[in-house]
Write a protein that holds these residues in place. Structure first.
Motif, PDB file in Angstrom:
ATOM      1  N   GLU A  33       0.819   3.072  -6.585  1.00 56.10           N
ATOM      2  CA  GLU A  33       0.255   1.838  -7.100  1.00 56.10           C
ATOM      3  C   GLU A  33       1.081   1.355  -8.282  1.00 56.10           C
ATOM      4  OE1 GLU A  33      -4.223   0.204  -8.219  1.00 56.10           O
ATOM      5  OE2 GLU A  33      -3.711   2.301  -8.489  1.00 56.10           O
TER       6      GLU A  33
ATOM      7  N   GLN B 234     -10.412   0.897  -2.549  1.00 56.33           N
ATOM      8  CA  GLN B 234     -10.394   0.423  -1.173  1.00 56.33           C
ATOM      9  C   GLN B 234      -9.481  -0.783  -0.998  1.00 56.33           C
ATOM     10  OE1 GLN B 234     -14.434  -0.289   0.016  1.00 56.33           O
ATOM     11  NE2 GLN B 234     -15.136   1.726  -0.626  1.00 56.33           N
ATOM     12  N   VAL B 235      -9.405  -1.621  -2.005  1.00 58.04           N
ATOM     13  CA  VAL B 235      -8.557  -2.810  -1.931  1.00 58.04           C
ATOM     14  C   VAL B 235      -8.114  -3.145  -3.348  1.00 58.04           C
ATOM     15  CG1 VAL B 235     -10.468  -4.459  -2.156  1.00 58.04           C
ATOM     16  CG2 VAL B 235      -8.381  -5.149  -0.976  1.00 58.04           C
TER      17      VAL B 235
ATOM     18  N   ASP C  19      -3.134  -7.084  -2.161  1.00 58.07           N
ATOM     19  CA  ASP C  19      -3.250  -6.592  -0.786  1.00 58.07           C
ATOM     20  C   ASP C  19      -3.564  -7.742   0.163  1.00 58.07           C
ATOM     21  OD1 ASP C  19      -2.708  -3.977  -1.354  1.00 58.07           O
ATOM     22  OD2 ASP C  19      -4.802  -3.356  -1.518  1.00 58.07           O
TER      23      ASP C  19
ATOM     24  N   ASN D 171      -7.941  -3.309   5.269  1.00 57.54           N
ATOM     25  CA  ASN D 171      -6.794  -3.459   4.373  1.00 57.54           C
ATOM     26  C   ASN D 171      -5.518  -3.270   5.183  1.00 57.54           C
ATOM     27  OD1 ASN D 171      -4.911  -3.467   2.318  1.00 57.54           O
ATOM     28  ND2 ASN D 171      -6.179  -2.268   0.933  1.00 57.54           N
TER      29      ASN D 171
ATOM     30  N   HIS E 140      -2.419  -1.127   2.686  1.00 57.73           N
ATOM     31  CA  HIS E 140      -2.772   0.016   1.845  1.00 57.73           C
ATOM     32  C   HIS E 140      -1.763   1.147   2.039  1.00 57.73           C
ATOM     33  CE1 HIS E 140      -5.362   2.508  -0.586  1.00 57.73           C
ATOM     34  NE2 HIS E 140      -5.332   3.460   0.335  1.00 57.73           N
ATOM     35  N   GLU E 141      -1.014   1.467   0.986  1.00 59.83           N
ATOM     36  CA  GLU E 141       0.000   2.525   0.946  1.00 59.83           C
ATOM     37  C   GLU E 141       1.226   2.180   1.791  1.00 59.83           C
ATOM     38  OE1 GLU E 141      -1.676   6.295   1.868  1.00 59.83           O
ATOM     39  OE2 GLU E 141      -3.050   6.286   0.150  1.00 59.83           O
TER      40      GLU E 141
END
Length: 314
Positions: free
Chosen positions: A57, A133-134, A138, A179, A182-183
Motif C-alpha cells: 500500500e 477491503q477497498v 481502487d 475490488n 486489490h494487491e
C-alpha cells in the motif's frame, strides 16, 4: 463569624481530607489511563502503517487509513474513560448515579432507534477501513456500479464512474463489493482466429508478442509474472477463441491490455493470420437452383463501364 464557626465545626475534616485524596487519586488514575491508552494507540497506528506498507500500500494511503482508524478508537476510548471518571467523582461527592445511569440508558436507547441507520453505516465503515477491503484509488464494483474509489469515509463511500458521474453509497447499504485492483490485477484476453489457422502457430505468435512486451522498458515493469496462455477456449460461430491472462500491477491491466491488442493486430497482419469477422451464408433450400456470382475486373481505357457479371446455372 459565629455562623462560619458553626459551619466549620460541623465539617468532618478527616472525611473531607480522605474524600479529596480519593478525588485526586481518581483524577490521577484517569490521567494515567489516558496516557497509557494514547501510547497503545500510537503503537497500534505504527503497526497498521507498517502492515499496509508491507502489503504494497502507498505510504500516504497507509498512514491515512491508520490515522482514521486510530482517531475513531481514541475518541471512543477517551469518551468511555472520562465518562467513568466523572461518574465515580459524582458518587464520591454524594450524588446518586443510579438515576443518571438509568436516564442515560433510556436516552441512548431512544437515540439508537432514531439513528440506527447512522450507527449501522459507521460500524460498517469502521470494518470496511479496518479490514482494508477497498482503498482510495481502487477500481471497484459496488452494488453493480463500477468506478474509481475517490473517498472512503466512516459513513459513506464515494465512487466515480468512467463518465464522471459520482455515486455515494452509505456503508451500511453496501451488499456486494468487488475490488478489481486489490494487491494485483489481471487482463484476461480472448483472441479469435479463423478456423483455417494453425492454433499452435497462433499460440507461438502470442507468446512472442507477450515476450516482447515483458522485455519492453515501459510495459515490462507493469507485468508481474510470465503471462499465461490457456489454449483454445471455445469454438465460436466464426472463430477459434484462444484465452489467456496477463497479471499486472494494480489498475494497470487496461493499459497493458490495450498495448497487447495493438501489437497482436500488427503481428497478425505481418504473419498473415486472419482475424475473422461475423458473416452470414444465404441458403434458399434444396429446391432452389444453384447460381454463380463472379466479379470481373478489367483494366485499360477500352474496359466497359460494368465490371461485374452474374450468371445463373440452370
Amino acid at each position: 463569624m459565629e455562623i462560619l464557626d458553626q459551619f466549620l465545626e460541623t465539617i468532618s475534616w478527616q472525611t473531607l481530607i480522605f474524600t479529596c485524596i480519593r478525588i485526586l487519586l481518581i483524577l490521577g488514575l484517569g490521567w494515567f489511563g489516558g496516557v497509557v491508552a494514547g501510547r497503545v494507540l500510537r503503537k497500534l497506528e505504527q503497526r497498521l502503517i507498517h502492515k499496509g506498507q508491507a502489503e504494497g500500500e502507498p505510504p500516504s494511503e497507509s498512514a491515512k487509513r491508520a490515522e482514521t482508524l486510530v482517531r475513531l478508537i481514541r475518541q471512543a476510548v477517551y469518551l468511555a474513560l472520562w465518562t467513568a471518571v466523572i461518574l465515580v467523582l459524582l458518587q464520591e461527592v454524594g450524588v446518586e448515579i443510579g438515576p443518571i445511569l438509568a436516564g442515560a440508558g433510556i436516552l441512548g436507547l431512544a437515540v439508537g432507534f432514531g439513528a440506527q441507520n447512522l450507527v449501522r453505516d459507521v460500524i460498517s465503515g469502521f470494518f470496511l477501513i479496518l479490514e482494508n477491503q477497498v482503498r482510495v484509488g481502487d477500481v471497484a464494483i459496488i452494488n453493480g456500479t463500477g468506478g474509481l474509489v475517490e473517498k472512503v469515509n466512516f459513513r459513506t463511500l464515494v465512487l466515480r464512474d468512467l463518465a464522471g458521474v459520482v455515486h455515494v453509497f452509505p456503508n451500511g447499504t453496501i451488499s456486494t463489493l468487488s475490488n478489481m485492483t486489490h494487491e494485483w490485477s489481471a487482463y484476461v484476453f480472448d483472441i479469435g482466429v479463423a478456423y483455417k489457422e494453425d492454433t499452435d502457430r497462433v499460440v507461438a505468435v502470442l507468446e512472442r508478442v507477450l515476450g516482447e512486451m515483458q522485455a519492453d522498458e515501459t510495459f515490462g515493469p507493469l507485468i508481474l509474472e510470465t503471462p499465461e496462455i490457456m489454449g483454445v477456449d471455445k469454438f465460436a460461430d466464426s472463430a477459434v477463441v484462444i484465452k489467456g491472462r496477463i497479471k499486472t500491477l494494480p489498475i494497470r491491466q487496461w493499459m497493458v491490455g490495450r498495448e497487447f491488442l495493438r501489437r497482436v493486430k500488427r503481428t497478425f497482419d505481418e504473419e498473415g493470420i486472419e482475424i475473422p469477422f461475423p458473416h452470414q451464408t444465404v441458403y434458399f433450400g434444396e429446391a432452389s437452383k444453384p447460381f454463380e456470382l463472379r466479379l470481373l475486373e478489367k483494366y485499360g481505357e477500352d474496359a466497359p463501364a460494368a465490371d461485374s457479371e452474374q450468371g445463373v446455372d440452370g
